[in-house]
Each structure stands twice: as C-alpha cells, then as structure tokens.
Design a protein around this motif. Sequence first.
Motif, short mmCIF file in Angstrom:
data_model
loop_
_atom_site.label_atom_id
_atom_site.label_comp_id
_atom_site.label_asym_id
_atom_site.label_seq_id
_atom_site.Cartn_x
_atom_site.Cartn_y
_atom_site.Cartn_z
N CYS A 68 0.86 -1.18 0.00
CA CYS A 68 0.00 0.00 0.00
C CYS A 68 0.90 1.23 0.00
N ARG A 77 3.58 -1.35 -7.46
CA ARG A 77 2.81 -0.24 -6.90
C ARG A 77 3.38 0.11 -5.53
N LYS A 91 -0.05 9.25 0.70
CA LYS A 91 -1.20 8.41 1.03
C LYS A 91 -2.42 9.22 1.43
N PRO A 92 -3.55 8.95 0.81
CA PRO A 92 -4.79 9.62 1.24
C PRO A 92 -5.38 8.86 2.42
N GLU A 128 0.58 6.92 -6.56
CA GLU A 128 -0.51 7.91 -6.53
C GLU A 128 0.01 9.34 -6.44
N GLN A 153 -1.20 7.29 -10.62
CA GLN A 153 -2.49 6.86 -10.08
C GLN A 153 -3.24 8.05 -9.51
N GLY A 208 -6.33 8.49 -7.08
CA GLY A 208 -7.04 7.62 -6.16
C GLY A 208 -8.53 7.88 -6.12
N ALA A 209 -9.24 6.94 -5.48
CA ALA A 209 -10.70 7.00 -5.38
C ALA A 209 -11.16 8.35 -4.81
N ARG A 210 -10.45 8.80 -3.79
CA ARG A 210 -10.87 10.04 -3.12
C ARG A 210 -10.64 11.28 -3.98
N LYS A 223 -8.84 5.55 -10.50
CA LYS A 223 -9.67 4.70 -9.65
C LYS A 223 -11.07 5.27 -9.55
N ARG A 277 -12.33 -0.37 -7.71
CA ARG A 277 -11.68 -0.70 -6.43
C ARG A 277 -12.69 -0.87 -5.30
N HIS A 324 -8.39 -3.40 -2.28
CA HIS A 324 -9.27 -2.40 -1.68
C HIS A 324 -10.73 -2.82 -1.87
N MET A 337 -4.72 -5.02 -9.85
CA MET A 337 -3.82 -4.35 -8.90
C MET A 337 -3.96 -5.04 -7.55
N GLU A 395 -2.34 -5.69 -3.55
CA GLU A 395 -1.40 -5.26 -2.50
C GLU A 395 -0.66 -6.45 -1.91
C1 PEP Z 1 -4.30 2.68 -2.84
O1 PEP Z 1 -4.20 2.22 -3.99
O2 PEP Z 1 -3.49 2.41 -1.91
C2 PEP Z 1 -5.45 3.53 -2.52
C3 PEP Z 1 -5.41 4.44 -1.56
O3 PEP Z 1 -6.50 3.23 -3.30
P1 PEP Z 1 -7.96 3.90 -3.37
O4 PEP Z 1 -7.74 5.28 -3.88
O5 PEP Z 1 -8.68 3.01 -4.30
O6 PEP Z 1 -8.52 3.87 -1.97
#
Ligand code: PEP
Length: 351
Positions: free
Chosen positions: A109, A133, A138-139, A171, A189, A191-193, A214, A244, A280, A304, A306
């Motif tokens: 991660c 990856r 990190k979000p 990311e 990348q 990310g989802a957020r 994502k 994801r 995820h 993808m 982890e």
């Molecule tokens: C990730 O790939 O570690 C991640 C934070 O993914 P996501 O944006 O899908 O939560």
Amino acid sequence: MIVVMKVGSPDREIERIETELREWGLTPEKIVGKHKIVMGLVGDTASLDPLQLKEISPWIESVLRVEKPYKKTSLEYRHGEHSNVVVATPNGDVTFGLNQPVVVIAGPCSVENEDMIIATAKAVKAAGASFLRGGAYKPRTSPYSFQGHGESALELLAAARDASGLGIITEVMDTADVDKVAEVADILQVGARNMQNFPLLKKVGAQDKPVFLKRGMSATIDEWLMAAEYVLAAGNSNVILCERGIRTFDRKHVRNTLDLAVLPVLRSLTHLPVAIDPSHGTGIAQYVPPMAKAAIAAGADSLMIEVHPNPAKALSDGPQSLTFEGFEDLMQELSAIGKAVGRWSTVPVAV
Ligand code: PEP
Ligand code: MN
C-alpha cells in the motif's frame, strides 16, 4: 461528432479534410482503426449539421453524433474499437487492453523503507508482475495516520525500478506534485478520493504519463467516465480505469463491494482498458484470490494487488495485503484462468 472515412481513403484527401475541418473551427483527431480511419471532432459541434459536414468529401462514409456526455472516452468516439495503453518500462513496453495478456500490478500500500520496497519489487517480479505499486503520498481518513514518506519514497521507488526493471505506478494527490511524481512513475495513479478532483484531472491530462483512474467509492459509472473525460479532454488519452470497490449498505464483512459488473458494462460504453483492484475491493487478504480470479474470468485487462513482506506490520492496509508466498500462489492460480481465456503471457519477463 465523428467522421467515418471510407475504406481506402487516400492520405492526401484525409489531410485535406483535416485542414477544412480546422477552418470550420474544429479540432480533428485522427484515429487509425483496424479497418477504417475515423476522425473525432472536438469543438462546438452542437450547431453543426452532419449532412453538411458529409458534403466535404465523397470519401466520407458517414458523420455521426456522439450521444453520450463523455465524448472522447466513449466507445462511439473510436467507432467501436477498443484502445490499448502502451506503457514503457525498463523491461520493455507493456500493453493494457482488450485481448492483451492481463497486466498484473503488485506491491505494498505504501512505500515504507528501502529494504521492503526492493524486496517486494523482486518478489512480485519473480512471481510474474509487470508493475510495482506503492504509495509515497497516502490519502488517509485520519490526519493522524501514516501519510506516506512523500518525496523520499519517490526516490525509493526509483531505486526499486532500477533494481527490478519493473514499471512503477504511484498515486499523485496534489497538482503541485504531478511533475515530481511523473519523473519517477511510469503510470500516475489518481485515487478514489480524488476521482473528482478536477484541477488534478486537468493537470494529469496535460502531461504524458498514462493515468490509472480509480473509481470514487460512491461514484456512478457515468461520473467515473466523465472524470476520465477530463483527462482525455486535456490531451492525455492513455487512461486505465480501475474498479476498487464501492460503498454499499453492508460493510460488516467486507471493506467495500467490488463491482465486477463494471467489466461488461464499461466494455460497451468506453474504449479504455479496465483494471480491477480486489485488495481495496474487499479489504481482506483471504478474499483477494477468489475475486482476482473472477475478475480475469469476467474480462479484466489488469489487476492491482497489494503485497507486503510482513502484512501484520504494514503501516497501511495490512489486513488486505498478501504475503510474498500468498502472491506467488495466487499468480499460479491466475495463470490457469488467464490461459483459459487466452490472456496470460507465457513469455518470461527479462531480468
Ligand atoms: C491505494 O491504492 O493504496 C489507494 C489508496 O487506493 P484507493 O484510492 O482506491 O482507496
Ligand atoms: Mn492501500
């Protein structure tokens, strides 16, 4: 709007049409398909009459309106032809796309330290992954959780790239970091957020590295495709969509609900390649292998996953991370499914 050329249209005529379309204030984008040449038209086409456009040349077979709100992302825009995203890595080009071998992306991660990222790169490569990856930024839901090592982690990813020859995907969360991340990453990348972080989408769209987009955890498929449209509209058509997992009413047993139905759905809506992230998507290591297998069977172009040398000690997402052995076993199982659907590379990756 798209202009479909007749088979065998002379190059000079196509150039002439392109020039004329520019005079109409449109930007033609030539798409050379297997059978036909199609020109996607970007610009204010709302008031144009397709029949009038067709008059430009006897070599024009038809002029069609793209009815979807996402234009360049739609399958119509490429007249039904799916696109490949080809990514240059130290080990050579890797192609994401329909009917291509499934591309496996694996790694932790977050990038925690040099030893773990290099060991993970070597282990996932030996098992058959093509990309490493690992998050540098990190979000995290909590501001008190580990936020990633940032710039220093980018250097570690560069070292892992050199040591393994794997491509790097990581990311980018902030527009200010795009150039810096793009120096190291082979794929950026989002990310989802950040799926609807429009300034970020525009920024990654204005640079050359492919984008791994994502799906937002509560995004509809149309919202996701519109997010991709931002990147394509800004000039970057190398986008890979990644499911994801989404939020549903039941989060007691799984972190998210992995929506594998997007595979056939997206196939009919967009030309872009589609990846699945069962890590995820489920949040629990034990559930990753069955969903990874299901994803390949359902037509995923990429996975993808982890992977961590010691998931119990991971700084983020340990519970959903596979061990090296777990990943190796999974790759064995995936090869059986991949071969059954004719989408597994049997060519050993060069060392
Ligand atoms: C990730 O790939 O570690 C991640 C934070 O993914 P996501 O944006 O899908 O939560
Ligand atoms: Mn994670």
